[in-house]
Design a protein around this motif. Structure first.
Motif, PDB file in Angstrom:
ATOM      1  N   ASN A 105       1.994   6.369  -7.051  1.00 32.69           N
ATOM      2  CA  ASN A 105       0.911   7.213  -7.558  1.00 32.69           C
ATOM      3  C   ASN A 105       1.240   8.690  -7.409  1.00 32.69           C
ATOM      4  O   ASN A 105       0.955   9.492  -8.300  1.00 32.69           O
ATOM      5  CB  ASN A 105      -0.407   6.891  -6.845  1.00 32.69           C
ATOM      6  CG  ASN A 105      -0.988   5.574  -7.286  1.00 32.69           C
ATOM      7  OD1 ASN A 105      -0.652   5.044  -8.338  1.00 32.69           O
ATOM      8  ND2 ASN A 105      -1.845   5.004  -6.465  1.00 32.69           N
ATOM      9  N   THR A 106       1.861   9.048  -6.299  1.00 31.40           N
ATOM     10  CA  THR A 106       2.252  10.439  -6.081  1.00 31.40           C
ATOM     11  C   THR A 106       3.273  10.863  -7.127  1.00 31.40           C
ATOM     12  O   THR A 106       3.168  11.945  -7.708  1.00 31.40           O
ATOM     13  CB  THR A 106       2.827  10.621  -4.662  1.00 31.40           C
ATOM     14  OG1 THR A 106       1.820  10.253  -3.704  1.00 31.40           O
ATOM     15  CG2 THR A 106       3.247  12.054  -4.411  1.00 31.40           C
ATOM     16  N   GLY A 107       4.240  10.008  -7.388  1.00 31.17           N
ATOM     17  CA  GLY A 107       5.251  10.312  -8.390  1.00 31.17           C
ATOM     18  C   GLY A 107       4.667  10.443  -9.783  1.00 31.17           C
ATOM     19  O   GLY A 107       5.039  11.334 -10.550  1.00 31.17           O
ATOM     20  N   GLN A 108       3.729   9.563 -10.096  1.00 32.08           N
ATOM     21  CA  GLN A 108       3.091   9.613 -11.413  1.00 32.08           C
ATOM     22  C   GLN A 108       2.284  10.891 -11.571  1.00 32.08           C
ATOM     23  O   GLN A 108       2.299  11.523 -12.634  1.00 32.08           O
ATOM     24  CB  GLN A 108       2.203   8.385 -11.615  1.00 32.08           C
ATOM     25  CG  GLN A 108       2.979   7.112 -11.798  1.00 32.08           C
ATOM     26  CD  GLN A 108       2.086   5.880 -11.828  1.00 32.08           C
ATOM     27  OE1 GLN A 108       0.957   5.884 -11.327  1.00 32.08           O
ATOM     28  NE2 GLN A 108       2.598   4.812 -12.406  1.00 32.08           N
ATOM     29  N   LYS A 109       1.588  11.297 -10.523  1.00 32.30           N
ATOM     30  CA  LYS A 109       0.778  12.521 -10.574  1.00 32.30           C
ATOM     31  C   LYS A 109       1.681  13.740 -10.776  1.00 32.30           C
ATOM     32  O   LYS A 109       1.370  14.630 -11.563  1.00 32.30           O
ATOM     33  CB  LYS A 109      -0.024  12.654  -9.272  1.00 32.30           C
ATOM     34  CG  LYS A 109      -0.920  13.856  -9.205  1.00 32.30           C
ATOM     35  CD  LYS A 109      -2.299  13.508  -9.591  1.00 32.30           C
ATOM     36  CE  LYS A 109      -3.225  14.664  -9.327  1.00 32.30           C
ATOM     37  NZ  LYS A 109      -4.599  14.293  -9.364  1.00 32.30           N
ATOM     38  N   GLU A 110       2.807  13.765 -10.074  1.00 31.79           N
ATOM     39  CA  GLU A 110       3.743  14.878 -10.231  1.00 31.79           C
ATOM     40  C   GLU A 110       4.295  14.928 -11.657  1.00 31.79           C
ATOM     41  O   GLU A 110       4.461  16.001 -12.227  1.00 31.79           O
ATOM     42  CB  GLU A 110       4.883  14.780  -9.217  1.00 31.79           C
ATOM     43  CG  GLU A 110       4.444  15.077  -7.795  1.00 31.79           C
ATOM     44  CD  GLU A 110       3.766  16.421  -7.635  1.00 31.79           C
ATOM     45  OE1 GLU A 110       4.297  17.441  -8.124  1.00 31.79           O
ATOM     46  OE2 GLU A 110       2.679  16.455  -7.026  1.00 31.79           O
ATOM     47  N   MET A 111       4.565  13.778 -12.229  1.00 34.09           N
ATOM     48  CA  MET A 111       5.061  13.719 -13.611  1.00 34.09           C
ATOM     49  C   MET A 111       4.009  14.255 -14.581  1.00 34.09           C
ATOM     50  O   MET A 111       4.327  14.992 -15.510  1.00 34.09           O
ATOM     51  CB  MET A 111       5.435  12.284 -13.982  1.00 34.09           C
ATOM     52  CG  MET A 111       5.992  12.163 -15.376  1.00 34.09           C
ATOM     53  SD  MET A 111       7.581  12.933 -15.545  1.00 34.09           S
ATOM     54  CE  MET A 111       8.607  11.566 -15.120  1.00 34.09           C
ATOM     55  N   THR A 153       0.824  -1.201   0.000  1.00 27.77           N
ATOM     56  CA  THR A 153       0.000   0.000   0.000  1.00 27.77           C
ATOM     57  C   THR A 153       0.864   1.259   0.000  1.00 27.77           C
ATOM     58  O   THR A 153       0.612   2.198  -0.751  1.00 27.77           O
ATOM     59  CB  THR A 153      -0.936   0.014   1.223  1.00 27.77           C
ATOM     60  OG1 THR A 153      -1.713  -1.176   1.211  1.00 27.77           O
ATOM     61  CG2 THR A 153      -1.853   1.211   1.222  1.00 27.77           C
ATOM     62  N   GLU A 154       1.894   1.270   0.821  1.00 24.58           N
ATOM     63  CA  GLU A 154       2.789   2.431   0.867  1.00 24.58           C
ATOM     64  C   GLU A 154       3.517   2.618  -0.459  1.00 24.58           C
ATOM     65  O   GLU A 154       3.647   3.736  -0.955  1.00 24.58           O
ATOM     66  CB  GLU A 154       3.820   2.257   1.987  1.00 24.58           C
ATOM     67  CG  GLU A 154       3.239   2.368   3.382  1.00 24.58           C
ATOM     68  CD  GLU A 154       4.272   2.015   4.437  1.00 24.58           C
ATOM     69  OE1 GLU A 154       4.559   2.898   5.280  1.00 24.58           O
ATOM     70  OE2 GLU A 154       4.788   0.883   4.405  1.00 24.58           O
ATOM     71  N   ALA A 155       3.975   1.523  -1.035  1.00 24.04           N
ATOM     72  CA  ALA A 155       4.686   1.592  -2.313  1.00 24.04           C
ATOM     73  C   ALA A 155       3.773   2.124  -3.409  1.00 24.04           C
ATOM     74  O   ALA A 155       4.190   2.956  -4.223  1.00 24.04           O
ATOM     75  CB  ALA A 155       5.228   0.217  -2.685  1.00 24.04           C
ATOM     76  N   ARG A 156       2.525   1.673  -3.429  1.00 24.16           N
ATOM     77  CA  ARG A 156       1.569   2.159  -4.442  1.00 24.16           C
ATOM     78  C   ARG A 156       1.296   3.643  -4.265  1.00 24.16           C
ATOM     79  O   ARG A 156       1.194   4.383  -5.238  1.00 24.16           O
ATOM     80  CB  ARG A 156       0.259   1.373  -4.352  1.00 24.16           C
ATOM     81  CG  ARG A 156       0.336   0.023  -4.984  1.00 24.16           C
ATOM     82  CD  ARG A 156      -1.052  -0.622  -5.110  1.00 24.16           C
ATOM     83  NE  ARG A 156      -0.898  -2.008  -5.426  1.00 24.16           N
ATOM     84  CZ  ARG A 156      -1.077  -3.008  -4.572  1.00 24.16           C
ATOM     85  NH1 ARG A 156      -1.473  -2.777  -3.352  1.00 24.16           N
ATOM     86  NH2 ARG A 156      -0.907  -4.254  -4.953  1.00 24.16           N
ATOM     87  N   ARG A 157       1.164   4.068  -3.001  1.00 23.34           N
ATOM     88  CA  ARG A 157       0.884   5.474  -2.727  1.00 23.34           C
ATOM     89  C   ARG A 157       2.044   6.341  -3.224  1.00 23.34           C
ATOM     90  O   ARG A 157       1.846   7.363  -3.874  1.00 23.34           O
ATOM     91  CB  ARG A 157       0.665   5.697  -1.227  1.00 23.34           C
ATOM     92  CG  ARG A 157       0.326   7.132  -0.870  1.00 23.34           C
ATOM     93  CD  ARG A 157       0.168   7.335   0.626  1.00 23.34           C
ATOM     94  NE  ARG A 157       1.288   6.884   1.422  1.00 23.34           N
ATOM     95  CZ  ARG A 157       2.452   7.539   1.542  1.00 23.34           C
ATOM     96  NH1 ARG A 157       2.640   8.667   0.898  1.00 23.34           N
ATOM     97  NH2 ARG A 157       3.421   7.065   2.292  1.00 23.34           N
TER      98      ARG A 157
END
Length: 62
Positions: free
Chosen positions: A17-23, A10-14
């Motif tokens: 996802n945060t990194g993908q959103k920033e990209m 769960t932490e890894a996915r979060r």
């Protein structure tokens, strides 16, 4: 048994996802600076919401 210091799925996915959103936001900012596409197209191509792209456009004006 979970290793101490290891990330849960769960932490890894979060984090991912945060990194993908920033990209996506960085890509949208580049598109906005280029000035070739309308906000709705940028939202479509980046996967961001139109409102998010509008907010980025406003921040870019500052």
């Amino acid at each position: 048994m979970v290793m101490k210091g290891a990330l849960s799925d769960t932490e890894a996915r979060r984090i991912l996802n945060t990194g993908q959103k920033e990209m996506r936001k960085e890509t949208a900012l580049k598109m906005l600076k280029d000035g070739e596409l309308a906000i709705d197209k940028i939202a479509k191509y980046t996967g961001l919401k139109v409102e998010e792209v509008k907010q980025l456009a406003e921040l870019q004006k500052l």
